[in-house]
Motif scaffolding. Sequence first.
Motif, mmCIF file in Angstrom:
data_model
loop_
_atom_site.group_PDB
_atom_site.id
_atom_site.type_symbol
_atom_site.label_atom_id
_atom_site.label_comp_id
_atom_site.label_asym_id
_atom_site.label_seq_id
_atom_site.Cartn_x
_atom_site.Cartn_y
_atom_site.Cartn_z
ATOM 1 N N SER A 169 0.814 -1.207 0.000
ATOM 2 C CA SER A 169 0.000 0.000 0.000
ATOM 3 C C SER A 169 0.849 1.260 0.000
ATOM 4 C CB SER A 169 -0.922 0.017 1.226
ATOM 5 O OG SER A 169 -0.143 0.001 2.413
ATOM 6 N N THR A 170 2.131 1.123 0.373
ATOM 7 C CA THR A 170 2.980 2.312 0.462
ATOM 8 C C THR A 170 3.972 2.396 -0.686
ATOM 9 O OG1 THR A 170 4.685 1.234 1.783
ATOM 10 C CG2 THR A 170 2.834 2.189 2.962
ATOM 11 N N SER A 171 4.020 1.382 -1.563
ATOM 12 C CA SER A 171 5.054 1.352 -2.587
ATOM 13 C C SER A 171 4.480 1.418 -3.990
ATOM 14 C CB SER A 171 5.883 0.065 -2.448
ATOM 15 O OG SER A 171 5.047 -1.066 -2.582
ATOM 16 N N ALA A 172 3.278 1.951 -4.118
ATOM 17 C CA ALA A 172 2.593 1.923 -5.407
ATOM 18 C C ALA A 172 3.207 2.876 -6.414
ATOM 19 C CB ALA A 172 1.118 2.255 -5.217
ATOM 20 N N ASP A 173 3.778 3.979 -5.972
ATOM 21 C CA ASP A 173 4.191 5.002 -6.919
ATOM 22 C C ASP A 173 5.577 5.537 -6.586
ATOM 23 O OD1 ASP A 173 4.270 6.897 -8.892
ATOM 24 O OD2 ASP A 173 3.129 8.375 -7.752
ATOM 25 N N PHE A 174 6.617 4.860 -7.119
ATOM 26 C CA PHE A 174 7.967 5.368 -7.019
ATOM 27 C C PHE A 174 8.240 6.112 -8.318
ATOM 28 C CE2 PHE A 174 7.917 1.946 -4.032
ATOM 29 C CZ PHE A 174 8.693 2.390 -2.983
ATOM 30 N N ILE A 191 11.339 21.807 -10.698
ATOM 31 C CA ILE A 191 11.996 21.050 -9.645
ATOM 32 C C ILE A 191 12.020 19.564 -10.000
ATOM 33 C CG2 ILE A 191 11.838 20.334 -7.228
ATOM 34 C CD1 ILE A 191 12.809 23.178 -7.636
ATOM 35 N N LYS A 192 13.176 18.930 -9.778
ATOM 36 C CA LYS A 192 13.305 17.485 -9.978
ATOM 37 C C LYS A 192 12.863 16.786 -8.692
ATOM 38 C CE LYS A 192 17.370 18.266 -12.879
ATOM 39 N NZ LYS A 192 18.832 18.063 -12.997
ATOM 40 N N GLN A 193 11.722 16.112 -8.763
ATOM 41 C CA GLN A 193 11.135 15.489 -7.577
ATOM 42 C C GLN A 193 11.091 13.975 -7.737
ATOM 43 O OE1 GLN A 193 7.421 17.108 -5.905
ATOM 44 N NE2 GLN A 193 6.594 15.030 -5.886
ATOM 45 N N GLU A 194 11.599 13.267 -6.715
ATOM 46 C CA GLU A 194 11.545 11.804 -6.701
ATOM 47 C C GLU A 194 10.741 11.355 -5.481
ATOM 48 O OE1 GLU A 194 14.460 7.869 -6.299
ATOM 49 O OE2 GLU A 194 15.310 9.893 -6.432
ATOM 50 N N THR A 195 9.670 10.611 -5.724
ATOM 51 C CA THR A 195 8.849 10.058 -4.646
ATOM 52 C C THR A 195 9.401 8.695 -4.268
ATOM 53 O OG1 THR A 195 6.880 11.222 -5.433
ATOM 54 C CG2 THR A 195 6.533 9.370 -3.926
ATOM 55 N N VAL A 196 9.895 8.573 -3.044
ATOM 56 C CA VAL A 196 10.479 7.329 -2.573
ATOM 57 C C VAL A 196 9.441 6.473 -1.862
ATOM 58 C CG1 VAL A 196 12.248 6.338 -1.067
ATOM 59 C CG2 VAL A 196 12.742 8.399 -2.381
ATOM 60 N N SER A 197 8.556 7.115 -1.108
ATOM 61 C CA SER A 197 7.514 6.389 -0.382
ATOM 62 C C SER A 197 6.299 7.294 -0.232
ATOM 63 C CB SER A 197 8.019 5.959 1.006
ATOM 64 O OG SER A 197 6.977 5.434 1.803
ATOM 65 N N GLU A 198 5.105 6.675 -0.298
ATOM 66 C CA GLU A 198 3.875 7.443 -0.135
ATOM 67 C C GLU A 198 3.374 7.434 1.295
ATOM 68 O OE1 GLU A 198 1.302 5.644 -3.048
ATOM 69 O OE2 GLU A 198 1.694 7.235 -4.486
ATOM 70 N N ASP A 199 3.644 6.352 2.024
ATOM 71 C CA ASP A 199 3.175 6.248 3.401
ATOM 72 C C ASP A 199 4.224 5.497 4.224
ATOM 73 O OD1 ASP A 199 1.733 6.315 5.712
ATOM 74 O OD2 ASP A 199 0.340 4.718 5.139
#
Length: 282
Positions: A169-174, A191-199
Amino acid sequence: MMNHCPKTCGLCRLLEGIRAAKEAEKDVQLPSAEDLKGIVAGVAKLQKLYDLPIDLMVSGTIHDFHTSVELSTWDCLQIGQYFIDENIFSNAWLWFNHIFNTSTDLDVKEYVRSQLEFIKNSHDTTWRHDESYFPSLLSQSPYQSPLRGLFSLSCTKASSVMLHHIPPSTSADFSCKLTTRGNPFFILQLIKQETVSEDPEIILFHDVISDSEIETLKRLARDNLRRDVKPNRRSEHAVLDRNDAVVKAVERRASMLSGLKMADPTETDPEALKIRNYGAYQ
């Protein structure tokens, strides 16, 4: 004395060197035992956190950066002992194995052999599933990689490995993307943005501080570092002058990136930008 002594034993030169060293000691503050412990702890934590290859680190290579500074056998023994004292048996095992495989001193190898036996027994009798241990018992498999925590994996950006450690549930969108963060200031320079974890939400912003700004912040901090007084913390920090133009720019940019308000300069004790050094003391 050195110029007129007829003897060739070199004793005069040695004595002169000793006298010069004693004179120099009067004006030089040498590291204390606590300083050395702090340095060993810092090096050990960096190696563990970023999973740096021990053989490269010992030779003075960190990632693609090469230095002329190498770690001696004594240095490696101190780092291995630090991990034993902290009950981080996986990394202690790796360091003492490295020493055993690279040292030619028979006394050192005998000592290291006894330490390896101690580490193996301690690891297996207290084994649990965390980053101080290997995935399985050392008596069953002596060649393993240590378990790694989420924080360590995040620091090394090992997203592909993290997928096996974070609940689905927390790794859906890297994802990596260019964004304005809803702020018109960034329209012309996204801005260069990297999503590592959602929750929990963990986001990395890349290339938001220039090299010249970094050098300025380092310069501002260098002459104002003060040792932290908290127990068990061997580090220094410097509070930066928020009237400096670069500090103002960095604080403003951080506020726009995070969506958090900057500290109000009219407040009694606004939180200022700090630089912390976890390496060697001055």
